[in-house]
Design a protein around this motif. Structure first.
Motif, PDB file in Angstrom:
ATOM      1  N   VAL A 220       0.834  -1.202   0.000  1.00 36.78           N
ATOM      2  CA  VAL A 220       0.000   0.000   0.000  1.00 36.78           C
ATOM      3  C   VAL A 220       0.872   1.256   0.000  1.00 36.78           C
ATOM      4  N   TYR A 221       1.956   1.255   0.778  1.00 37.08           N
ATOM      5  CA  TYR A 221       2.838   2.417   0.809  1.00 37.08           C
ATOM      6  C   TYR A 221       3.509   2.621  -0.540  1.00 37.08           C
ATOM      7  N   LYS A 222       3.946   1.529  -1.180  1.00 39.31           N
ATOM      8  CA  LYS A 222       4.578   1.644  -2.500  1.00 39.31           C
ATOM      9  C   LYS A 222       3.600   2.250  -3.510  1.00 39.31           C
ATOM     10  N   ASN A 223       2.357   1.763  -3.509  1.00 41.19           N
ATOM     11  CA  ASN A 223       1.352   2.300  -4.432  1.00 41.19           C
ATOM     12  C   ASN A 223       1.024   3.757  -4.111  1.00 41.19           C
ATOM     13  N   PHE A 224       1.013   4.083  -2.835  1.00 40.15           N
ATOM     14  CA  PHE A 224       0.754   5.460  -2.412  1.00 40.15           C
ATOM     15  C   PHE A 224       1.824   6.402  -2.974  1.00 40.15           C
ATOM     16  N   VAL A 225       3.081   6.007  -2.845  1.00 38.99           N
ATOM     17  CA  VAL A 225       4.179   6.851  -3.329  1.00 38.99           C
ATOM     18  C   VAL A 225       4.149   6.960  -4.850  1.00 38.99           C
ATOM     19  N   ASN A 226       3.905   5.850  -5.531  1.00 40.36           N
ATOM     20  CA  ASN A 226       3.972   5.847  -6.997  1.00 40.36           C
ATOM     21  C   ASN A 226       2.740   6.457  -7.665  1.00 40.36           C
ATOM     22  N   GLU A 227       1.583   6.367  -7.006  1.00 40.70           N
ATOM     23  CA  GLU A 227       0.339   6.722  -7.688  1.00 40.70           C
ATOM     24  C   GLU A 227      -0.416   7.897  -7.080  1.00 40.70           C
ATOM     25  N   LYS A 228      -0.209   8.188  -5.794  1.00 44.70           N
ATOM     26  CA  LYS A 228      -1.090   9.136  -5.115  1.00 44.70           C
ATOM     27  C   LYS A 228      -0.406  10.411  -4.657  1.00 44.70           C
ATOM     28  N   ILE A 229       0.781  10.299  -4.112  1.00 41.35           N
ATOM     29  CA  ILE A 229       1.366  11.421  -3.379  1.00 41.35           C
ATOM     30  C   ILE A 229       1.614  12.631  -4.276  1.00 41.35           C
ATOM     31  N   ASP A 230       1.947  12.426  -5.555  1.00 40.73           N
ATOM     32  CA  ASP A 230       2.228  13.576  -6.407  1.00 40.73           C
ATOM     33  C   ASP A 230       0.959  14.259  -6.918  1.00 40.73           C
ATOM     34  N   GLU A 231      -0.220  13.756  -6.520  1.00 40.12           N
ATOM     35  CA  GLU A 231      -1.449  14.490  -6.801  1.00 40.12           C
ATOM     36  C   GLU A 231      -1.562  15.725  -5.907  1.00 40.12           C
ATOM     37  N   VAL A 232      -0.861  15.688  -4.775  1.00 46.31           N
ATOM     38  CA  VAL A 232      -0.914  16.781  -3.806  1.00 46.31           C
ATOM     39  C   VAL A 232       0.428  17.490  -3.691  1.00 46.31           C
ATOM     40  N   PHE A 233       1.532  16.726  -3.761  1.00 48.58           N
ATOM     41  CA  PHE A 233       2.869  17.288  -3.577  1.00 48.58           C
ATOM     42  C   PHE A 233       3.643  17.267  -4.891  1.00 48.58           C
ATOM     43  N   ASP A 234       4.446  18.280  -5.085  1.00 43.70           N
ATOM     44  CA  ASP A 234       5.284  18.366  -6.277  1.00 43.70           C
ATOM     45  C   ASP A 234       6.550  17.549  -6.035  1.00 43.70           C
ATOM     46  N   MET A 235       6.580  16.334  -6.591  1.00 48.64           N
ATOM     47  CA  MET A 235       7.693  15.428  -6.337  1.00 48.64           C
ATOM     48  C   MET A 235       8.228  14.891  -7.651  1.00 48.64           C
ATOM     49  N   ASP A 236       9.551  14.832  -7.764  1.00 47.37           N
ATOM     50  CA  ASP A 236      10.121  14.192  -8.937  1.00 47.37           C
ATOM     51  C   ASP A 236      10.420  12.727  -8.615  1.00 47.37           C
ATOM     52  N   LYS A 237      10.902  12.004  -9.614  1.00 46.95           N
ATOM     53  CA  LYS A 237      11.133  10.565  -9.461  1.00 46.95           C
ATOM     54  C   LYS A 237      12.163  10.266  -8.377  1.00 46.95           C
ATOM     55  N   ALA A 238      13.190  11.103  -8.263  1.00 45.56           N
ATOM     56  CA  ALA A 238      14.221  10.875  -7.249  1.00 45.56           C
ATOM     57  C   ALA A 238      13.653  10.999  -5.839  1.00 45.56           C
ATOM     58  N   ASP A 239      12.730  11.946  -5.637  1.00 46.39           N
ATOM     59  CA  ASP A 239      12.093  12.088  -4.320  1.00 46.39           C
ATOM     60  C   ASP A 239      11.265  10.856  -3.976  1.00 46.39           C
ATOM     61  N   LYS A 240      10.561  10.309  -4.973  1.00 43.54           N
ATOM     62  CA  LYS A 240       9.764   9.109  -4.738  1.00 43.54           C
ATOM     63  C   LYS A 240      10.659   7.916  -4.389  1.00 43.54           C
ATOM     64  N   ALA A 272       1.435  14.773   4.353  1.00 41.18           N
ATOM     65  CA  ALA A 272       1.609  13.508   3.632  1.00 41.18           C
ATOM     66  C   ALA A 272       1.165  12.335   4.490  1.00 41.18           C
ATOM     67  N   VAL A 273       1.409  12.428   5.803  1.00 44.15           N
ATOM     68  CA  VAL A 273       0.959  11.381   6.732  1.00 44.15           C
ATOM     69  C   VAL A 273      -0.554  11.280   6.695  1.00 44.15           C
ATOM     70  N   SER A 274      -1.228  12.410   6.741  1.00 43.18           N
ATOM     71  CA  SER A 274      -2.690  12.423   6.699  1.00 43.18           C
ATOM     72  C   SER A 274      -3.206  11.835   5.393  1.00 43.18           C
ATOM     73  N   LEU A 275      -2.548  12.186   4.289  1.00 40.73           N
ATOM     74  CA  LEU A 275      -2.938  11.665   2.986  1.00 40.73           C
ATOM     75  C   LEU A 275      -2.757  10.150   2.933  1.00 40.73           C
ATOM     76  N   PHE A 276      -1.658   9.652   3.511  1.00 36.42           N
ATOM     77  CA  PHE A 276      -1.399   8.210   3.527  1.00 36.42           C
ATOM     78  C   PHE A 276      -2.427   7.481   4.387  1.00 36.42           C
ATOM     79  N   LYS A 277      -2.818   8.061   5.510  1.00 39.32           N
ATOM     80  CA  LYS A 277      -3.837   7.435   6.355  1.00 39.32           C
ATOM     81  C   LYS A 277      -5.147   7.271   5.603  1.00 39.32           C
TER      82      LYS A 277
END
Length: 351
Positions: A220-240, A272-277
């Motif tokens: 779930v955390y892997k999918n969150f980082v790859n698919e969800k987190i950049d909908e809210v945060f400006d992240m490049d591939k290295a940050d992920k 990001a913690v809130s988004l992951f929850k």
């Protein structure tokens, strides 16, 4: 993960199960199939039955809505056989008769029911005895080319089974009996009739022990980082990649998962913690699989998930950068003269 490469057939019998709602019947065999009369046949059957399970990651357990396991018919019959209380042929007939009773949807196809007993099935690093129940419903036409005195000729088999397409199957591993065994399930059917195999016949639910908890939270955390987190945060591939590496280091170095500790050490950002929850809660609701706030980390589950955690930056077709840690030593920029992006890497030694 399940491995069958060293498995052996102990018993095999074939019955036929029709559709009860269509006034079809079942046919029960009185004798087992001698699989070992032909080594090639044994290898082909093992491939047909077991190969689909080599990629089955979800592990289930038997259950019953009344929380009395013995009311689950397949569990009860399997327990009788594993305990030596019922001969294999009698056990197989009980399974076939019960499958017939739940085959009530008009679209369910009749077919052959193969029931096997297996030795040396490896499940999560340990060898066990197992029961396999497999059903073939779909037949295909095959051409057969063979030699004649004058050259080659061709014929056909009109209703043959494709050994690369198992329709339905379940493997019951003889371990953790009191918790409902470890069970793997395959069903290639789509549509409203599909639920009868897993829900009506087997009555399965996802296993939720430390192994499953570890694997699920990492997935779930892997999918969150790859698919969800950049909908809210400006992240490049290295940050992920950095977020994934930090989580992998956490699971490899810790013995116990602590939700608050993980959120602080790995995710860090409160938003990001809130988004992951929220993301995790949606998974719990969709798959009816609650997460525990604390559990012992299962090292085999971490090892299994490690291969799916990608830590490679692919830059056009020229470069691959493997990032193992220390995100601050990787700097991204844009060269206006060349009109291209670049990465700057800082290091002390070159091997």
């Amino acid at each position: 993960m399940l491995f069958h490469q060293d498995a052996d057939f102990k018993h095999l019998i074939i019955h036929h199960v029709g559709n009860k709602s269509q006034d079809e019947y079942f046919t029960l065999s009185e004798e087992e199939v001698d699989v070992h009369r032909d080594e090639i046949l044994a290898d082909l059957l093992m491939q047909y039955f077991m190969k689909p399970f080599s990629k089955a990651n979800e592990v289930y357990r038997f259950y019953h809505p009344n929380d009395t396991l013995d009311l689950n018919e397949v569990y009860y019959f399997a327990r009788q056989y594993f305990a030596g209380e019922k001969p294999f042929i009698d056990f197989s007939k009980d399974i076939a008769k019960y499958l017939y009773e739940v085959t009530e949807h008009p679209k369910i196809k009749s077919g052959e029911l193969y029931i096997v007993a297996l030795d040396n099935i490896q499940m999560e690093g340990e060898d066990h005895k197992a029961i396999g129940i497999f059903k073939s419903e779909n037949k295909e036409a095959y051409l057969k080319v063979y030699s004649e005195a004058s050259g080659l000729d061709v014929n056909y088999e009109e209703k043959a089974i494709n050994i690369n397409k198992l329709d339905k199957g379940v493997v019951i591993v003889n371990v953790e009996e009191e918790e409902g065994y470890k069970v793997l399930c395959v069903d290639q059917t789509n549509g409203s009739e599909a639920v009868y195999w897993k829900d009506d016949f087997l009555k399965l639910r996802t296993r939720n022990d430390n192994f499953q908890q570890t694997g699920n939270i990492m997935k779930v955390y892997k999918n969150f980082v790859n698919e969800k987190i950049d909908e809210v945060f400006d992240m490049d591939k290295a940050d992920k990649i950095d977020l994934l590496n930090r989580s992998m280091n956490y699971f490899k170095s810790k013995e116990t998962f602590d939700e608050e500790e993980f959120n602080t050490e790995v995710i860090g950002n409160p938003d990001a913690v809130s988004l992951f929850k929220d993301y995790k809660s949606n998974f719990e609701e969709e798959f009816d699989t609650p997460f525990q706030s604390n559990f012992d980390i299962a090292a085999p589950a971490v090892k299994k998930m490690a291969s799916s955690y990608k830590s490679v930056l692919k830059l056009d077709k020229n470069f691959h950068i493997y990032v193992h840690g220390k995100r601050e030593l990787l700097e991204k920029g844009y060269d206006e003269d060349k009109g291209m992006n670049y990465y700057k890497l800082y290091f002390e030694n070159e091997d």
